[in-house]
Design a protein around this motif. Structure first.
Motif, PDB file in Angstrom:
ATOM      1  N   GLY A 236      40.986  42.672  50.949  1.00  0.00           N
ATOM      2  CA  GLY A 236      42.227  41.302  51.299  1.00  0.00           C
ATOM      3  C   GLY A 236      43.524  40.517  50.734  1.00  0.00           C
ATOM      4  N   ALA A 237      44.118  39.689  51.050  1.00  0.00           N
ATOM      5  CA  ALA A 237      45.051  38.904  49.921  1.00  0.00           C
ATOM      6  C   ALA A 237      45.118  37.642  51.090  1.00  0.00           C
ATOM      7  CB  ALA A 237      46.702  40.384  50.921  1.00  0.00           C
ATOM      8  N   TYR A 238      45.484  36.417  50.342  1.00  0.00           N
ATOM      9  CA  TYR A 238      46.180  35.293  50.640  1.00  0.00           C
ATOM     10  C   TYR A 238      46.876  34.419  50.039  1.00  0.00           C
ATOM     11  CZ  TYR A 238      45.948  30.436  52.238  1.00  0.00           C
ATOM     12  OH  TYR A 238      46.788  29.417  53.215  1.00  0.00           O
ATOM     13  N   THR A 239      48.753  35.530  50.500  1.00  0.00           N
ATOM     14  CA  THR A 239      49.827  35.086  49.097  1.00  0.00           C
ATOM     15  C   THR A 239      50.722  33.541  49.804  1.00  0.00           C
ATOM     16  OG1 THR A 239      50.627  37.029  49.693  1.00  0.00           O
ATOM     17  CG2 THR A 239      49.124  36.377  47.823  1.00  0.00           C
ATOM     18  N   LEU A 240      50.973  33.228  49.074  1.00  0.00           N
ATOM     19  CA  LEU A 240      52.275  32.232  49.943  1.00  0.00           C
ATOM     20  C   LEU A 240      53.161  32.129  48.491  1.00  0.00           C
ATOM     21  CD1 LEU A 240      53.672  29.780  51.667  1.00  0.00           C
ATOM     22  CD2 LEU A 240      52.169  28.250  50.819  1.00  0.00           C
ATOM     23  N   GLU A 241      55.201  32.418  49.194  1.00  0.00           N
ATOM     24  CA  GLU A 241      55.890  32.593  48.160  1.00  0.00           C
ATOM     25  C   GLU A 241      56.749  31.646  48.779  1.00  0.00           C
ATOM     26  OE1 GLU A 241      56.768  36.116  46.192  1.00  0.00           O
ATOM     27  OE2 GLU A 241      55.417  37.116  47.267  1.00  0.00           O
ATOM     28  N   ILE A 242      57.477  30.577  48.401  1.00  0.00           N
ATOM     29  CA  ILE A 242      58.701  29.818  48.461  1.00  0.00           C
ATOM     30  C   ILE A 242      59.521  29.828  47.812  1.00  0.00           C
ATOM     31  CG2 ILE A 242      59.536  27.434  49.584  1.00  0.00           C
ATOM     32  CD1 ILE A 242      56.459  26.940  49.731  1.00  0.00           C
ATOM     33  N   ASP A 243      61.262  30.327  48.085  1.00  0.00           N
ATOM     34  CA  ASP A 243      62.326  30.549  46.933  1.00  0.00           C
ATOM     35  C   ASP A 243      63.256  29.525  47.724  1.00  0.00           C
ATOM     36  OD1 ASP A 243      61.783  32.702  45.921  1.00  0.00           O
ATOM     37  OD2 ASP A 243      62.429  33.816  46.752  1.00  0.00           O
ATOM     38  N   GLY A 244      63.442  28.334  47.230  1.00  0.00           N
ATOM     39  CA  GLY A 244      65.033  27.261  47.319  1.00  0.00           C
ATOM     40  C   GLY A 244      65.509  27.410  46.155  1.00  0.00           C
ATOM     41  N   THR A 245      66.592  26.672  46.469  1.00  0.00           N
ATOM     42  CA  THR A 245      68.292  26.721  45.816  1.00  0.00           C
ATOM     43  C   THR A 245      67.898  26.124  44.363  1.00  0.00           C
ATOM     44  OG1 THR A 245      69.038  24.488  46.731  1.00  0.00           O
ATOM     45  CG2 THR A 245      69.978  26.917  47.789  1.00  0.00           C
ATOM     46  N   GLU A 246      66.847  25.061  44.513  1.00  0.00           N
ATOM     47  CA  GLU A 246      66.502  24.282  43.366  1.00  0.00           C
ATOM     48  C   GLU A 246      64.996  24.482  42.245  1.00  0.00           C
ATOM     49  OE1 GLU A 246      67.057  20.442  43.472  1.00  0.00           O
ATOM     50  OE2 GLU A 246      69.638  20.591  43.612  1.00  0.00           O
ATOM     51  N   GLY A 247      64.260  25.963  42.885  1.00  0.00           N
ATOM     52  CA  GLY A 247      62.780  25.904  42.708  1.00  0.00           C
ATOM     53  C   GLY A 247      62.545  27.133  43.169  1.00  0.00           C
ATOM     54  N   GLY A 248      61.217  27.067  42.977  1.00  0.00           N
ATOM     55  CA  GLY A 248      60.057  27.823  44.346  1.00  0.00           C
ATOM     56  C   GLY A 248      58.708  27.613  43.082  1.00  0.00           C
ATOM     57  N   TYR A 249      58.111  28.588  44.035  1.00  0.00           N
ATOM     58  CA  TYR A 249      57.056  28.700  44.798  1.00  0.00           C
ATOM     59  C   TYR A 249      55.979  29.399  44.277  1.00  0.00           C
ATOM     60  CZ  TYR A 249      51.875  26.773  46.512  1.00  0.00           C
ATOM     61  OH  TYR A 249      50.722  27.579  46.871  1.00  0.00           O
ATOM     62  N   ARG A 250      55.360  29.935  44.077  1.00  0.00           N
ATOM     63  CA  ARG A 250      54.428  30.960  44.069  1.00  0.00           C
ATOM     64  C   ARG A 250      52.390  31.289  44.205  1.00  0.00           C
ATOM     65  NH1 ARG A 250      56.080  34.814  39.424  1.00  0.00           N
ATOM     66  NH2 ARG A 250      54.955  34.161  37.970  1.00  0.00           N
ATOM     67  N   MET A 251      51.949  30.632  44.989  1.00  0.00           N
ATOM     68  CA  MET A 251      50.142  31.092  45.134  1.00  0.00           C
ATOM     69  C   MET A 251      49.822  32.594  45.344  1.00  0.00           C
ATOM     70  SD  MET A 251      48.060  29.328  48.216  1.00  0.00           S
ATOM     71  CE  MET A 251      47.853  30.936  48.911  1.00  0.00           C
ATOM     72  N   LEU A 252      49.277  33.084  43.690  1.00  0.00           N
ATOM     73  CA  LEU A 252      48.590  34.296  44.158  1.00  0.00           C
ATOM     74  C   LEU A 252      46.831  34.624  45.229  1.00  0.00           C
ATOM     75  CD1 LEU A 252      50.118  35.464  40.715  1.00  0.00           C
ATOM     76  CD2 LEU A 252      51.463  35.896  43.191  1.00  0.00           C
ATOM     77  N   SER A 253      46.770  32.782  44.834  1.00  0.00           N
ATOM     78  CA  SER A 253      44.935  33.037  45.487  1.00  0.00           C
ATOM     79  C   SER A 253      45.452  31.436  45.746  1.00  0.00           C
ATOM     80  CB  SER A 253      44.604  33.415  45.096  1.00  0.00           C
ATOM     81  OG  SER A 253      43.990  32.658  43.576  1.00  0.00           O
ATOM     82  N   PRO A 254      44.608  30.866  46.403  1.00  0.00           N
ATOM     83  CA  PRO A 254      44.614  29.053  46.673  1.00  0.00           C
ATOM     84  C   PRO A 254      44.033  28.853  45.259  1.00  0.00           C
ATOM     85  CG  PRO A 254      43.769  30.850  48.193  1.00  0.00           C
ATOM     86  CD  PRO A 254      43.187  31.504  47.262  1.00  0.00           C
ATOM     87  N   SER A 255      43.817  28.669  43.883  1.00  0.00           N
ATOM     88  CA  SER A 255      43.321  28.208  42.635  1.00  0.00           C
ATOM     89  C   SER A 255      44.329  29.408  41.701  1.00  0.00           C
ATOM     90  CB  SER A 255      41.307  29.650  42.597  1.00  0.00           C
ATOM     91  OG  SER A 255      41.280  31.189  42.657  1.00  0.00           O
ATOM     92  N   ASP A 256      45.330  29.571  42.162  1.00  0.00           N
ATOM     93  CA  ASP A 256      46.234  30.584  41.720  1.00  0.00           C
ATOM     94  C   ASP A 256      47.619  29.795  41.489  1.00  0.00           C
ATOM     95  OD1 ASP A 256      48.099  31.344  39.557  1.00  0.00           O
ATOM     96  OD2 ASP A 256      47.523  34.269  40.466  1.00  0.00           O
ATOM     97  N   VAL A 257      48.147  28.904  41.699  1.00  0.00           N
ATOM     98  CA  VAL A 257      49.082  28.328  41.574  1.00  0.00           C
ATOM     99  C   VAL A 257      50.238  28.223  40.904  1.00  0.00           C
ATOM    100  CG1 VAL A 257      50.616  26.056  42.799  1.00  0.00           C
ATOM    101  CG2 VAL A 257      48.269  26.851  43.611  1.00  0.00           C
ATOM    102  N   GLN A 258      51.637  28.547  41.046  1.00  0.00           N
ATOM    103  CA  GLN A 258      52.696  28.371  39.433  1.00  0.00           C
ATOM    104  C   GLN A 258      54.446  27.504  40.754  1.00  0.00           C
ATOM    105  OE1 GLN A 258      52.867  32.213  38.334  1.00  0.00           O
ATOM    106  NE2 GLN A 258      51.727  31.785  36.690  1.00  0.00           N
ATOM    107  N   VAL A 259      54.991  27.030  39.623  1.00  0.00           N
ATOM    108  CA  VAL A 259      56.467  26.232  40.043  1.00  0.00           C
ATOM    109  C   VAL A 259      56.846  26.754  39.464  1.00  0.00           C
ATOM    110  CG1 VAL A 259      55.490  23.585  39.277  1.00  0.00           C
ATOM    111  CG2 VAL A 259      56.807  24.344  41.478  1.00  0.00           C
ATOM    112  N   ARG A 260      57.526  26.036  39.401  1.00  0.00           N
ATOM    113  CA  ARG A 260      59.234  25.634  39.030  1.00  0.00           C
ATOM    114  C   ARG A 260      60.933  25.290  39.648  1.00  0.00           C
ATOM    115  NH1 ARG A 260      61.500  32.547  38.037  1.00  0.00           N
ATOM    116  NH2 ARG A 260      62.322  33.212  40.408  1.00  0.00           N
TER     117      ARG A 260
END
Length: 326
Positions: A236-260
């Motif tokens: 299984g897998a549950y990932t969410l990634e967001i890219d933008g002009t000034e930052g980004g987000y990645r969730m490799l699992s609901p308990s593993d969230v990172q942002v820049r």
């Protein structure tokens, strides 16, 4: 006390919703109805409530204020329209319907009757997703250019999904229609109005519905979302990634969230200082809405929007062409 009818054990989440209703201090299950009489009678015996094989008699009962709809997707329109016309509040598993005509028919019935309605969008209640939405609204990503969501499991290769989940006549589709619904409503929640969609659906296991799928959606803002889903993903897998002009987000699992973000940490990925509190589960929101008029996040409009995305995704897959939204 909200007294609900459990409407079919067809869906794999039927037992979960009944359990959540019964765990709530303001609600209970009063009766079972099922299109499969043998299955329904057995379920009713387990729950120690009556079984009623006739849909319209269920909806006429004085001890039924509401319905929890976990029928085949193809039955949603008739069951929900009848429930709304009888003045019963409605909780439903996603998706609302397999096509827009039926979705609009349900929406009209719900709105005309003035009943409380909730569709199950649980992935919008978790802290990791709520943080992504909050950060986007705060401008931490700048203009969002891309979203990628992958939600997958191995139900088709390990055969733990029921056989009827592969019947296109009752489901309306396979992995995208069921599991891919989560990615669809998350994309719409994060990015707004869609403009066009393309899809590639196939079947790894050779079943009659898709079990390995991807849809690419362009939104009115210019952002592009990739919604991937599968019934054939080992582990299984549950990932969410967001890219933008000034930052980004990645969730490799609901308990593993990172942002820049240039507004926070620069280009280095970091864990957020904190995440928002989880929102109430869809069932609990629905019960509170029925009992006390509390707001429900997941509305009939959201349900219609999901159907719009899903119907277009399947049209694009079948035609091999880009499908535009009006």
């Amino acid at each position: 006390m909200l007294r609900a009818a459990a409407m079919s054990r067809w869906h794999v989440h039927a037992d979960q919703y009944v359990r959540e209703i019964r765990e709530h201090p303001d609600a209970d299950i009063s009766v079972v109805w099922d299109e499969d009489a043998e299955r329904g009678a057995a379920w009713a015996a387990e729950l120690a409530v009556p079984f009623e094989p006739d849909l319209h008699r269920v909806l006429q009962r004085d001890d039924v204020d509401a319905v929890s709809v976990t029928t085949p997707t193809s039955m949603h329109p008739d069951v929900m329209v009848a429930a709304a016309n009888a003045g019963k509040h409605i909780f439903t598993e996603k998706v609302l319907a397999t096509g827009m005509a039926d979705a609009r028919r349900i929406a009209r019935a719900v709105e005309d009757a003035g009943v409380q309605f909730c569709i199950s969008f649980p992935r919008r209640t978790i802290p990791a997703a709520l943080y992504a939405k909050q950060a986007a609204e705060q401008g931490l990503f700048g203009d969002i250019t891309a979203v990628r969501i992958r939600i997958a499991h191995d139900g088709a290769v390990r055969d733990w999904l029921p056989a009827h989940f592969y019947d296109p006549a009752t489901t309306g589709g396979g992995a995208m229609m069921d599991l891919g619904a989560h990615g669809m409503y998350l994309c719409r929640w994060l990015l707004g109005k869609p403009a066009r969609i393309v899809s590639v659906f196939n079947t790894v296991t050779g079943r009659a519905v898709d079990d390995n799928t991807v849809s690419v959606i362009e939104f009115a803002s210019g952002a592009i979302a990739v919604n991937e889903t599968s019934f054939t993903s080992f582990g299984g897998a549950y990932t969410l990634e967001i890219d933008g002009t000034e930052g980004g987000y990645r969730m490799l699992s609901p308990s593993d969230v990172q942002v820049r973000s240039k507004h926070l940490y620069g280009t280095k990925w970091q864990q957020p200082a904190s995440l928002p509190a989880a929102h109430a589960k869809p069932v609990d929101q629905w019960i509170a809405g029925c009992v006390s008029g509390a707001p429900i996040e997941f509305t009939i409009e959201d349900a219609v929007d999901l159907t719009e995305l899903m119907a277009a995704a399947y049209e694009a897959a079948e035609s091999g062409k880009s499908v535009a939204f009006s």
